[in-house]
Scaffold this motif. Structure first.
Motif, mmCIF file in Angstrom:
data_model
loop_
_atom_site.group_PDB
_atom_site.id
_atom_site.type_symbol
_atom_site.label_atom_id
_atom_site.label_comp_id
_atom_site.label_asym_id
_atom_site.label_seq_id
_atom_site.Cartn_x
_atom_site.Cartn_y
_atom_site.Cartn_z
ATOM 1 N N CYS A 26 25.790 7.493 -55.296
ATOM 2 C CA CYS A 26 25.334 8.739 -55.919
ATOM 3 C C CYS A 26 26.480 9.425 -56.655
ATOM 4 C CB CYS A 26 24.747 9.657 -54.849
ATOM 5 S SG CYS A 26 24.199 11.263 -55.461
ATOM 6 N N ARG A 27 27.640 9.495 -56.027
ATOM 7 C CA ARG A 27 28.803 10.140 -56.662
ATOM 8 C C ARG A 27 29.213 9.401 -57.941
ATOM 9 N NH1 ARG A 27 32.258 13.452 -53.178
ATOM 10 N NH2 ARG A 27 33.989 12.748 -54.474
ATOM 11 N N LEU A 28 29.195 8.071 -57.892
ATOM 12 C CA LEU A 28 29.557 7.302 -59.072
ATOM 13 C C LEU A 28 28.533 7.482 -60.197
ATOM 14 C CD1 LEU A 28 30.846 4.044 -57.405
ATOM 15 C CD2 LEU A 28 32.178 5.597 -58.815
ATOM 16 N N ASP A 29 27.263 7.526 -59.842
ATOM 17 C CA ASP A 29 26.229 7.772 -60.846
ATOM 18 C C ASP A 29 26.417 9.132 -61.504
ATOM 19 O OD1 ASP A 29 24.856 5.423 -60.884
ATOM 20 O OD2 ASP A 29 23.211 6.079 -59.611
ATOM 21 N N PHE A 39 16.482 12.433 -60.749
ATOM 22 C CA PHE A 39 17.023 11.334 -61.553
ATOM 23 C C PHE A 39 17.858 10.399 -60.678
ATOM 24 C CE2 PHE A 39 20.450 9.511 -64.049
ATOM 25 C CZ PHE A 39 19.819 9.042 -65.192
ATOM 26 N N LEU A 40 18.745 10.969 -59.880
ATOM 27 C CA LEU A 40 19.625 10.170 -59.028
ATOM 28 C C LEU A 40 18.833 9.420 -57.967
ATOM 29 C CD1 LEU A 40 22.434 12.839 -58.603
ATOM 30 C CD2 LEU A 40 22.697 10.639 -59.776
ATOM 31 N N ALA A 41 17.867 10.103 -57.350
ATOM 32 C CA ALA A 41 17.075 9.476 -56.290
ATOM 33 C C ALA A 41 16.286 8.288 -56.829
ATOM 34 C CB ALA A 41 16.138 10.503 -55.671
ATOM 35 N N ALA A 42 15.779 8.405 -58.060
ATOM 36 C CA ALA A 42 14.998 7.318 -58.648
ATOM 37 C C ALA A 42 15.866 6.099 -58.930
ATOM 38 C CB ALA A 42 14.329 7.799 -59.935
ATOM 39 N N ILE A 94 27.147 18.575 -58.903
ATOM 40 C CA ILE A 94 26.984 18.164 -60.305
ATOM 41 C C ILE A 94 27.584 19.219 -61.227
ATOM 42 C CG2 ILE A 94 25.297 17.753 -62.133
ATOM 43 C CD1 ILE A 94 23.481 16.506 -59.979
ATOM 44 N N HIS A 95 27.298 20.494 -60.970
ATOM 45 C CA HIS A 95 27.849 21.563 -61.803
ATOM 46 C C HIS A 95 29.374 21.605 -61.710
ATOM 47 C CE1 HIS A 95 23.927 24.126 -62.159
ATOM 48 N NE2 HIS A 95 23.855 22.954 -62.752
ATOM 49 N N GLN A 96 29.903 21.407 -60.493
ATOM 50 C CA GLN A 96 31.357 21.408 -60.328
ATOM 51 C C GLN A 96 31.992 20.294 -61.150
ATOM 52 O OE1 GLN A 96 31.894 20.957 -56.114
ATOM 53 N NE2 GLN A 96 31.037 22.983 -55.629
ATOM 54 N N GLN A 97 31.403 19.110 -61.117
ATOM 55 C CA GLN A 97 31.972 17.978 -61.843
ATOM 56 C C GLN A 97 31.844 18.159 -63.347
ATOM 57 O OE1 GLN A 97 33.827 15.709 -60.254
ATOM 58 N NE2 GLN A 97 33.363 17.029 -58.515
#
Length: 282
Positions: free
Chosen positions: A150-153, A167-170, A195-198
């Motif tokens: 998940c983090r890499l995605d 999106f990530l879960a799919a 996600i916002h932090q990244q």
């Protein structure tokens, strides 16, 4: 087109890839390898050849590396198949190698081709080692394979406005609720907040490497609404993007940026290397 903030390698196993860039295009044939520089917008279409389309995609992110085999769907769009990731100790060095490959590709001297090939072989050898089964390659310490993927995605898709929990879960696949729960359980951070932090962190890295308009920054890190981007940036940094860039300009502060993005208007060469390194060597 989409944009990544780290270099991306494509090794064409069979068929061909057609890449489009703001200032040109490229066709990659079987047995050839290409490096897409960090920060260069690009689109890809898969083309069949004597054999069906297939390529190996290698990508670096801070402290991690990812690889997958891409096939095409019924519209000719490459989609990810077999997937893996690892945590090499020399990620920044590998990114520097790829940046050097891009730079040497501009040099017509025969020696430059030798340097390109040597650097790429070093990168490929590192990925080959990571691809060997090991506990660390399956999941870096402290994270399950699900959360690590998940983090890499997230890091790979930061510029995609569609990036969210669903999106990530799919892509994994699993239920959105389960993914959110596992992510918070293992990291202590809400998935959307991460996600916002990244995205804000990537915007900071871009500004540390060059000057960008706020709208350009917003779109580069996945915000369709520049106003929402400004609010998110201020909430996390206590300053606006304009204030952040002004401070950098006044102090001359710059931080290392994995991959160093190219200029925003596509003037950097699109492809760093088209070598004859055959897929069988990997």
């Amino acid at each position: 087109m989409h944009i990544h903030f780290t270099p991306e390698d494509f090794l064409q196993i069979s068929g061909a890839s057609h890449f489009s860039f703001p200032a040109g295009e490229l066709r990659l044939h079987e047995g050839e390898l290409a490096v897409i520089p960090a920060g260069l917008p690009h689109g890809e279409t898969g083309l069949p050849g004597r054999r069906p389309f297939s390529n190996l995609v290698l990508m670096l992110a801070p402290a991690t590396a990812e690889w997958h085999i891409a096939k095409t769907n019924d519209r000719g769009v490459p989609v990810r198949g077999a997937y893996g990731h690892g945590a090499p100790t020399n990620t920044q060095r590998l990114a520097d190698y790829l940046t050097a490959v891009v730079e040497h590709s501009r040099d017509a001297a025969p020696e430059a081709r030798v340097i390109e090939r040597s650097l790429m072989l070093a990168v490929l050898a590192t990925f080959h080692r990571l691809m060997q089964p090991s506990a660390d390659a399956v999941a870096p310490p402290g994270h399950s394979a699900l959360v690590a993927r998940c983090r890499l995605d997230i890091m790979k898709r930061l510029s995609d406005p569609a990036l969210n929990v669903q999106f990530l879960a799919a892509r994994i696949p699993c239920s959105p609720n389960y993914l959110s729960h596992r992510f918070r359980q293992e990291t202590g951070t809400n998935l959307i907040a991460f996600i916002h932090q990244q995205r804000v962190a990537q915007a900071c890295r871009l500004m540390e490497a060059g000057t960008f308009a706020t709208k350009e920054l917003a779109h580069a890190v996945g915000f369709l609404d520049p106003t929402y981007f400004i609010r998110s940036f201020r909430r996390l940094t206590s300053q606006t993007p304009g204030q952040y860039q002004a401070r950098l300009a006044a102090t001359g502060t710059a931080q290392p940026l994995l991959g160093r993005p190219g200029p925003s208007h596509g003037s950097r060469p699109a492809v760093a290397a088209r070598t004859g390194i055959h897929p069988g060597a990997v």
